[in-house]
Design an enzyme around this catalytic site. Structure first.
Site, PDB file in Angstrom:
ATOM      1  N   SER A  70      15.310   7.688-105.246  1.00  9.80           N
ATOM      2  CA  SER A  70      16.375   8.693-105.202  1.00  9.80           C
ATOM      3  C   SER A  70      16.220   9.726-106.308  1.00  9.80           C
ATOM      4  O   SER A  70      15.687   9.440-107.379  1.00  9.80           O
ATOM      5  CB  SER A  70      17.720   7.977-105.362  1.00  9.80           C
ATOM      6  OG  SER A  70      18.735   8.900-105.702  1.00  9.80           O
TER       7      SER A  70
ATOM      8  N   TYR B 110      18.299  15.591-103.344  1.00 16.05           N
ATOM      9  CA  TYR B 110      19.571  16.278-103.159  1.00 16.05           C
ATOM     10  C   TYR B 110      19.343  17.724-103.557  1.00 16.05           C
ATOM     11  O   TYR B 110      18.677  17.990-104.567  1.00 16.05           O
ATOM     12  CB  TYR B 110      20.653  15.689-104.073  1.00 16.05           C
ATOM     13  CG  TYR B 110      21.202  14.353-103.629  1.00 16.05           C
ATOM     14  CD1 TYR B 110      21.757  14.193-102.367  1.00 16.05           C
ATOM     15  CD2 TYR B 110      21.197  13.260-104.480  1.00 16.05           C
ATOM     16  CE1 TYR B 110      22.278  12.975-101.968  1.00 16.05           C
ATOM     17  CE2 TYR B 110      21.719  12.036-104.085  1.00 16.05           C
ATOM     18  CZ  TYR B 110      22.261  11.911-102.827  1.00 16.05           C
ATOM     19  OH  TYR B 110      22.787  10.698-102.424  1.00 16.05           O
TER      20      TYR B 110
ATOM     21  N   THR C 275      18.459  14.754 -98.236  1.00 20.52           N
ATOM     22  CA  THR C 275      19.774  14.259 -97.816  1.00 20.52           C
ATOM     23  C   THR C 275      20.744  15.414 -97.634  1.00 20.52           C
ATOM     24  O   THR C 275      20.956  16.209 -98.550  1.00 20.52           O
ATOM     25  CB  THR C 275      20.328  13.269 -98.866  1.00 20.52           C
ATOM     26  OG1 THR C 275      19.421  12.184 -98.973  1.00 20.52           O
ATOM     27  CG2 THR C 275      21.699  12.747 -98.479  1.00 20.52           C
TER      28      THR C 275
ATOM     29  N   LYS D 136      17.929  13.528 -93.778  1.00 12.86           N
ATOM     30  CA  LYS D 136      18.754  12.304 -93.736  1.00 12.86           C
ATOM     31  C   LYS D 136      20.232  12.661 -93.752  1.00 12.86           C
ATOM     32  O   LYS D 136      20.680  13.438 -94.598  1.00 12.86           O
ATOM     33  CB  LYS D 136      18.430  11.438 -94.960  1.00 12.86           C
ATOM     34  CG  LYS D 136      19.344  10.244 -95.155  1.00 12.86           C
ATOM     35  CD  LYS D 136      18.826   9.355 -96.269  1.00 12.86           C
ATOM     36  CE  LYS D 136      19.694   8.138 -96.493  1.00 12.86           C
ATOM     37  NZ  LYS D 136      20.888   8.415 -97.314  1.00 12.86           N
TER      38      LYS D 136
ATOM     39  N   HIS E  43      25.512   7.723 -94.473  1.00 12.62           N
ATOM     40  CA  HIS E  43      25.497   7.386 -95.900  1.00 12.62           C
ATOM     41  C   HIS E  43      26.118   6.005 -96.127  1.00 12.62           C
ATOM     42  O   HIS E  43      26.749   5.755 -97.155  1.00 12.62           O
ATOM     43  CB  HIS E  43      26.222   8.459 -96.727  1.00 12.62           C
ATOM     44  CG  HIS E  43      25.575   8.732 -98.055  1.00 12.62           C
ATOM     45  ND1 HIS E  43      24.712   9.771 -98.278  1.00 12.62           N
ATOM     46  CD2 HIS E  43      25.652   8.079 -99.244  1.00 12.62           C
ATOM     47  CE1 HIS E  43      24.308   9.762 -99.528  1.00 12.62           C
ATOM     48  NE2 HIS E  43      24.850   8.741-100.142  1.00 12.62           N
TER      49      HIS E  43
END
Ligand code: FMN
Length: 288
Positions: A14, A37, A63, A161, A185
């Protein structure tokens, strides 16, 4: 990650992971995936992309369902999602109640900092400062034009995603994504969001069998993996199950989880008379 490598499945790091890109790349026995992100400061986003690419990552998972943090009531109660002295006291009380964790993770583990973002986030070790940074930096203005930009920017495989809608799935492919992850999520963003299983048939139908469609959210066994495959996905992702296994049993715990699911998948295939993964279809099992 080591448990995933051992079984031959990808591990995704992540943007806000505690381990940094370089640390993961050094420890990995196989290329890892990186999750991004979108940050308002595109300089930081660009730096992360360059670093991931240089570290051998060739799959980027972008995402799209966290333009801003959703309401997480438990995190308000436990002091994780609110600033101030009271929340700090709450967290300290929780820490003191867990001496095993203090010894095993806080003292022997670590360093506890945001691996890839550490150098970009001022006072990244301070939870209040980090939350403030997230509120300022997570970009809620992302549009399809940004996806097109990302497509041009990233030479490897691009997965989006957080898709829950057939039109968005089609638009993702039109914008140049190589595949999509149907995800809510894990229900952590919006309590009451649609289940991914209920949305899969229309999405798979919209993008066609040649598109890489993955799914996550509530996958809890090898039978669930079978159900997802029966609904037409190429594979599943997991969030909480591996975290729980890691917390309970470390790397051997995650290995045990994965081999248990492999056995369950094999048993489900045997009991439904399927001998190949690509022969699993909606005819084998009532998936809902
Ligand atoms: C503790 C935790 C942290 C997460 N962090 C991220 C993240 O940084 N980026 C992301 O795209 N999704 C994140 N997610 C969501 C997962 O990627 C995934 O969509 C979700 O957990 C799947 O549902 P499951 O937990 O039921 O398997 C996180 C989930 C959990 C439980």
């Amino acid at each position: 990650m080591r448990a995933a490598n051992a079984i031959g499945i990808p591990f995704t790091l992540s943007t806000v992971g505690l381990c940094g890109i370089d640390e993961v790349a050094t420890a990995a026995h196989a290329p890892f995936w990186f999750q991004l992100y979108m940050l308002r400061d595109r300089g930081v986003a660009n730096a992360l992309l360059d670093r991931a690419w240089a570290a051998g990552c060739r799959t980027l998972m972008f995402t799209i369902d966290l333009p801003m943090p959703g309401p997480r009531h438990r995190d308000i109660r436990n002091g994780l999602a609110v600033p101030g002295r009271r929340a700090k006291l709450l967290r300290t009380r929780q820490l003191l109640a867990r001496p095993g964790w203090i010894w095993d993770v806080a003292m022997r583990g670590g360093p506890l900092r945001l691996g890839s973002l550490g150098e970009h986030v001022p006072a990244a070790r301070d939870l209040d400062a980090f939350r403030q940074w997230v509120d300022q930096q997570f970009d809620p203005t992302v549009t399809w034009a940004d996806i097109v930009w990302l497509r041009q920017r990233w030479r490897g495989t691009l997965l989006l995603k957080g898709i829950l809608d057939a039109d968005d799935a089609r638009a993702s492919i039109d914008a140049g994504a190589d595949g999509i992850v149907v995800s809510n999520h894990g229900g952590r963003q919006l309590d009451g969001a649609a289940s991914t299983a209920s949305k899969l048939p229309a999405i798979v139908n919209a993008v066609g069998a040649s598109t890489q469609v993955l799914v996550d959210g509530g996958i809890r066994s090898g039978i669930d993996v079978f159900r997802a495959l029966a609904l037409g996905v190429r594979g599943v992702l997991i969030g909480r199950p591996w975290v729980y296994a890691l917390a309970a049993g470390g790397e051997p715990g995650v290995r045990a989880l994965l081999s248990c699911w492999q056995r369950e998948l094999a048993t489900t295939m045997a009991l439904t008379g399927v001998t190949r993964i690509d022969a699993i279809g909606s005819q084998q099992l009532d998936p809902i």
